[in-house]
Enzyme design. Structure first.
Site, PDB file in Angstrom:
ATOM      1  N   ASP A 164      90.006  21.944  45.901  1.00 42.13           N
ATOM      2  CA  ASP A 164      89.556  22.572  46.674  1.00 42.13           C
ATOM      3  C   ASP A 164      89.794  24.077  46.523  1.00 42.13           C
ATOM      4  O   ASP A 164      90.799  24.047  46.030  1.00 42.13           O
ATOM      5  CB  ASP A 164      90.140  22.456  48.136  1.00 42.13           C
ATOM      6  CG  ASP A 164      89.549  23.573  49.265  1.00 42.13           C
ATOM      7  OD1 ASP A 164      88.245  23.172  50.065  1.00 42.13           O
ATOM      8  OD2 ASP A 164      89.817  24.389  49.368  1.00 42.13           O
ATOM      9  N   TYR A 210      89.251  33.152  46.520  1.00 43.42           N
ATOM     10  CA  TYR A 210      91.002  32.368  45.588  1.00 43.42           C
ATOM     11  C   TYR A 210      90.749  32.732  44.243  1.00 43.42           C
ATOM     12  O   TYR A 210      91.930  33.178  43.604  1.00 43.42           O
ATOM     13  CB  TYR A 210      90.893  30.890  45.276  1.00 43.42           C
ATOM     14  CG  TYR A 210      90.985  30.136  47.126  1.00 43.42           C
ATOM     15  CD1 TYR A 210      90.517  30.525  48.371  1.00 43.42           C
ATOM     16  CD2 TYR A 210      90.716  28.854  47.324  1.00 43.42           C
ATOM     17  CE1 TYR A 210      90.479  30.639  49.519  1.00 43.42           C
ATOM     18  CE2 TYR A 210      90.849  27.994  48.477  1.00 43.42           C
ATOM     19  CZ  TYR A 210      91.266  28.739  49.385  1.00 43.42           C
ATOM     20  OH  TYR A 210      90.655  28.290  50.613  1.00 43.42           O
ATOM     21  N   LYS A 232      83.500  27.348  47.840  1.00 43.52           N
ATOM     22  CA  LYS A 232      83.193  28.405  48.913  1.00 43.52           C
ATOM     23  C   LYS A 232      82.752  29.858  48.372  1.00 43.52           C
ATOM     24  O   LYS A 232      83.018  30.403  48.104  1.00 43.52           O
ATOM     25  CB  LYS A 232      84.585  28.485  50.327  1.00 43.52           C
ATOM     26  CG  LYS A 232      85.710  27.119  50.705  1.00 43.52           C
ATOM     27  CD  LYS A 232      86.696  27.596  51.081  1.00 43.52           C
ATOM     28  CE  LYS A 232      87.579  26.296  51.151  1.00 43.52           C
ATOM     29  NZ  LYS A 232      88.388  26.927  49.948  1.00 43.52           N
ATOM     30  N   HIS A 278      82.331  30.297  53.634  1.00 43.38           N
ATOM     31  CA  HIS A 278      84.023  30.297  53.988  1.00 43.38           C
ATOM     32  C   HIS A 278      84.815  30.233  55.833  1.00 43.38           C
ATOM     33  O   HIS A 278      85.300  30.348  56.108  1.00 43.38           O
ATOM     34  CB  HIS A 278      84.669  31.268  53.311  1.00 43.38           C
ATOM     35  CG  HIS A 278      85.882  31.213  52.547  1.00 43.38           C
ATOM     36  ND1 HIS A 278      86.555  31.370  51.158  1.00 43.38           N
ATOM     37  CD2 HIS A 278      87.217  30.865  53.030  1.00 43.38           C
ATOM     38  CE1 HIS A 278      88.115  31.011  51.255  1.00 43.38           C
ATOM     39  NE2 HIS A 278      88.197  30.793  52.334  1.00 43.38           N
TER      40      HIS A 278
END
Length: 299
Positions: free
Chosen positions: A46, A51, A76, A109
Site C-alpha cells: 500500500d 507518500y 492513492k 486519499h
C-alpha cells in the site's frame, strides 16, 4: 509460504487481508522494505502519491523477481489532483512512477468536504479507470458514514474499500458497521498505533499507546506473541484488512507472523473495550486541499 487469508471485495476481486503500509516511508528505504516484505510472504503493498515513494515501491517489486500477477498493489490519488481530468492525469503519473501496466486498487486519499464536487468528479474518473480495466477495484479513504452515503448516492460503483485510521484506542465501530452494510471492506491504517509514535516524535503529548496497554501485554504473554502481533490479529479476527507500516526487516517479519493463532471471542472483546474514541490523525470532516502541502511530483 503462508501469505495469509484473503478477502473478497464487492466486485469479486480477492485481496490479501494483510499488507505492508508505507506511509511516508523514505524513498531510499522503501525499495529494500518492499523486497524484504515480498520475500517474507507479503502480497499486498500500500502506497500513495502523497507518500512520495511510488517509484521506490515499483523498483522493490521488480527487484523481488515476483510475478506481477501475484501482487496486489494499491496507490492513492492526492487531494490536489481531485477533479475528473486532473485525476486521470494523476493516475497516469502514478502508474508511470510505479512502472506498472495496471493497479489492483486505486483510492481517493481523503474527502474534501469544502470542495466535495471535486471529490465526486475524481471518483467518477476512478470509475472510468475501472471500466477500462486499468484498475481492478476502486475505493476511498477516511470517509465517515454520512459522507460515504452521499458519495454512493451520486456515483455508480460502490467503493470496494474504505481505508481509515483504526486501532484499539479508536476502533471505528460505527464506520465498520456502515461499511459492512454497503458491502465495503474496512481497511485499517495506523493499525498498531504508529500514529501515536509519530506524534510523540513531533513533540505532541499523547495519552498512552496501544502497544503498551496492560490488556494487550497480558494477551501477548498468554499467546506467546508480541504486542504488535496481538493487535494485528485483533484486526484480522474482526474481518478487517490491515496494513501495518515498517521499513525494518525484523518488524516486517514480526507483523506477518500472525497466521498461526487466533484470539478467542472473549479476548477480541477485551481489546474492543480499550476504545477511547481517540483519533490521532486528521479529522476527515475538516480536511481540505490545504491541510498538507505535498508536491506529489517530487519523487
Amino acid at each position: 509460504m503462508d501469505t495469509g487469508p484473503r478477502l473478497r471485495l464487492n466486485n469479486g476481486v480477492e485481496m490479501p487481508a494483510l499488507g505492508l503500509g508505507l506511509f511516508l516511508a523514505p524513498a531510499d528505504e522503501t525499495t529494500g522494505a518492499v523486497v524484504t516484505a515480498i520475500n517474507d510472504g507479503y502480497r499486498l503493498i500500500d502506497t500513495a502519491a502523497g507518500y512520495l515513494n511510488e517509484r521506490a515501491v515499483g523498483e522493490g517489486i521488480r527487484r523481488s523477481g515476483i510475478n506481477r500477477s501475484e501482487m496486489f498493489v494499491t496507490t492513492k490519488l492526492w487531494v490536489t489532483d481531485y477533479g475528473y481530468d486532473e485525476a486521470l492525469r494523476a493516475f497516469d503519473l502514478s502508474l508511470d512512477r510505479l512502472g506498472l501496466d495496471y493497479l489492483d486498487l486505486y483510492l481517493l486519499h481523503w474527502p474534501t468536504p469544502e470542495q466535495f464536487d471535486k471529490t465526486l468528479a475524481a471518483y467518477h474518473a476512478a470509475e472510468k479507470l475501472l471500466t477500462e480495466g486499468r484498475v481492478r477495484a476502486i475505493g476511498v479513504c477516511n470517509f465517515v458514514p454520512s459522507r460515504l452515503e452521499t458519495l454512493i448516492s451520486q456515483t455508480d460503483v460502490v467503493p470496494a474499500i474504505n481505508q481509515v485510521e483504526l486501532h484499539p484506542f479508536y476502533n471505528q465501530r460505527e464506520t465498520r458497521e456502515a461499511d459492512a452494510r454497503d458491502g465495503i471492506i474496512t481497511q485499517s491504517w495506523a493499525p498498531i498505533g504508529g500514529i501515536f509514535t509519530r506524534l510523540q516524535s513531533l513533540g505532541r503529548e499523547v495519552s498512552g499507546h496501544p502497544l503498551e496497554h496492560p490488556v494487550v501485554l497480558e494477551l501477548a504473554r498468554k499467546y506467546g506473541k508480541t504486542a504488535a502481533q496481538i493487535i494485528i490479529r485483533w484486526h484480522l479476527d474482526h474481518g478487517l484488512s490491515v496494513i501495518p507500516k515498517s521499513v525494518k526487516p525484523s518488524r516486517i517479519a514480526e507483523n506477518i507472523g500472525v497466521f498461526d493463532f487466533q484470539l478467542t471471542n472473549e479476548d477480541v472483546a477485551r481489546i474492543d473495550e480499550l476504545d477511547k474514541g481517540m483519533r490521532a490523525g486528521p479529522d476527515p470532516e475538516t480536511f481540505s486541499r490545504d491541510s498538507y502541502q505535498v508536491d506529489v511530483t517530487a519523487q
